[in-house]
Design a protein around this motif. Structure first.
Motif, mmCIF file in Angstrom:
data_model
loop_
_atom_site.group_PDB
_atom_site.id
_atom_site.type_symbol
_atom_site.label_atom_id
_atom_site.label_comp_id
_atom_site.label_asym_id
_atom_site.label_seq_id
_atom_site.Cartn_x
_atom_site.Cartn_y
_atom_site.Cartn_z
ATOM 1 N N ALA A 143 40.037 39.466 30.128
ATOM 2 C CA ALA A 143 39.858 39.424 31.580
ATOM 3 C C ALA A 143 40.266 40.731 32.236
ATOM 4 N N MET A 144 41.142 41.488 31.604
ATOM 5 C CA MET A 144 41.638 42.736 32.171
ATOM 6 C C MET A 144 40.590 43.842 32.132
ATOM 7 N N ILE A 145 39.688 43.811 31.150
ATOM 8 C CA ILE A 145 38.795 44.939 30.914
ATOM 9 C C ILE A 145 37.834 45.159 32.074
ATOM 10 N N GLY A 146 37.156 44.100 32.526
ATOM 11 C CA GLY A 146 36.165 44.247 33.590
ATOM 12 C C GLY A 146 36.742 44.844 34.865
ATOM 13 N N PRO A 147 37.791 44.243 35.455
ATOM 14 C CA PRO A 147 38.376 44.836 36.662
ATOM 15 C C PRO A 147 38.920 46.240 36.446
ATOM 16 N N ALA A 148 39.429 46.534 35.251
ATOM 17 C CA ALA A 148 39.982 47.862 34.993
ATOM 18 C C ALA A 148 38.903 48.933 35.103
#
Length: 288
Positions: free
Chosen positions: A152-157
């Motif tokens: 889940a962290m990858i997309g917003p990052a």
């Protein structure tokens, strides 16, 4: 003579103003909400009538059955346990992605050489489908919550990184030079140039990254999990339980709307505090 020519113009203006007021009343917020409710009611009615005679009931279920499954989901301890697990994973992954992307964007945007070296590598990594990384994270972090949080962290990052990075590169050089000529230090550049420049890209990245975090968590829960809404959706699909599938999707839509509403409120509040909200144009009555 002047009054005679002025009277038709005034009457025409009054007619136009009255028509505009009636149009505004029809396009008011209450009317829009009522029309949306009517559209939803029509869709649900058609769904209820067509399910069975026209549409296969095992694939689309019925609104009444979906409502019963939704009540069962929200009324059970296991249902709330799945919702809580997904919410925690989304919030943790989204928050970590925002921080990571903002830090990377600020660092690489502030040091042009580092940006030119690393930006193509980041772009190449961003080209990998995020769901394709899920098995790798599952092997590394296990089947628990951390594998879902990292996905889940990858997309917003990435979204946050590019918005901040490009926002820094697009800073008006003239403003920076003016502040420096006037004796401004790094703090003044940050307050008077950088923050106003990056405010809009930052909040745009927040709104874009929220649904991406939810998508990452649900995709990872589909692949391997013991709890969460994605796990429930996958189980319902395996059991050909369309009603439970739609009930889980309704909960996901509600989560997305709540997250988007919170981010929109935060966006409006922050931009208002920074004085970046557009001023409303004066009406014709105010001019007169």
């Amino acid at each position: 003579m002047v009054a005679a020519t002025d009277s038709p113009v005034r009457k025409k203006t009054e007619v136009v103003v009255a028509a505009r007021k009636r149009s505004d009343r029809w396009q008011g917020q209450g009317t829009l909400v009522a029309l949306r409710v009517v559209v939803i009611a029509v869709v649900l009615g058609l769904w209820q009538v067509l399910s069975g005679p026209v549409l296969p009931e095992y694939a689309v279920s019925r609104p009444t059955e979906v409502a019963a499954s939704l009540v069962e989901l929200l009324g059970s301890a296991s249902g709330w346990s799945d919702i809580r697990a997904t919410v925690i994973e989304v919030v943790a992954g989204f928050s970590m992605g925002v921080v990571l992307g903002a830090v990377l964007g600020l660092v690489l945007g502030s040091f042009p050489l580092a940006g030119r070296v690393l930006e193509p590598l980041i772009a190449a990594f961003n080209g990998i489908p995020k769901i394709a990384l899920a098995p790798l994270f599952l092997l590394f972090f296990g089947i628990g919550a951390w594998s879902k949080i990292t996905i889940a962290m990858i997309g917003p990052a990435f979204v946050m990184f590019y918005n901040i990075y490009l926002g820094l590169r697009l800073r008006e050089r003239e403003l920076v030079e003016i502040v420096q000529v006037m004796g401004g230090r790094r703090l003044h550049l940050l307050v008077y140039v950088t923050i106003p420049t990056l405010a809009a890209p930052f909040f745009a990245a927040l709104k874009t990254g929220g649904p991406l975090a939810i998508l990452g968590v649900i995709g990872a829960e589909f692949i391997a999990s013991t709890e969460g809404l994605g796990h429930g959706l996958f189980t319902a699909a395996q059991n050909l339980d369309a009603a439970s599938e739609f009930a889980g999707l309704i909960v996901l839509i509600a989560m997305t709307l709540i997250l988007n509403g919170l981010l929109s409120w935060l966006d409006s509040l922050a931009l208002k505090r920074l004085g970046l909200t557009p001023r409303s144009r004066p009406s014709a009555a105010e001019h007169s």
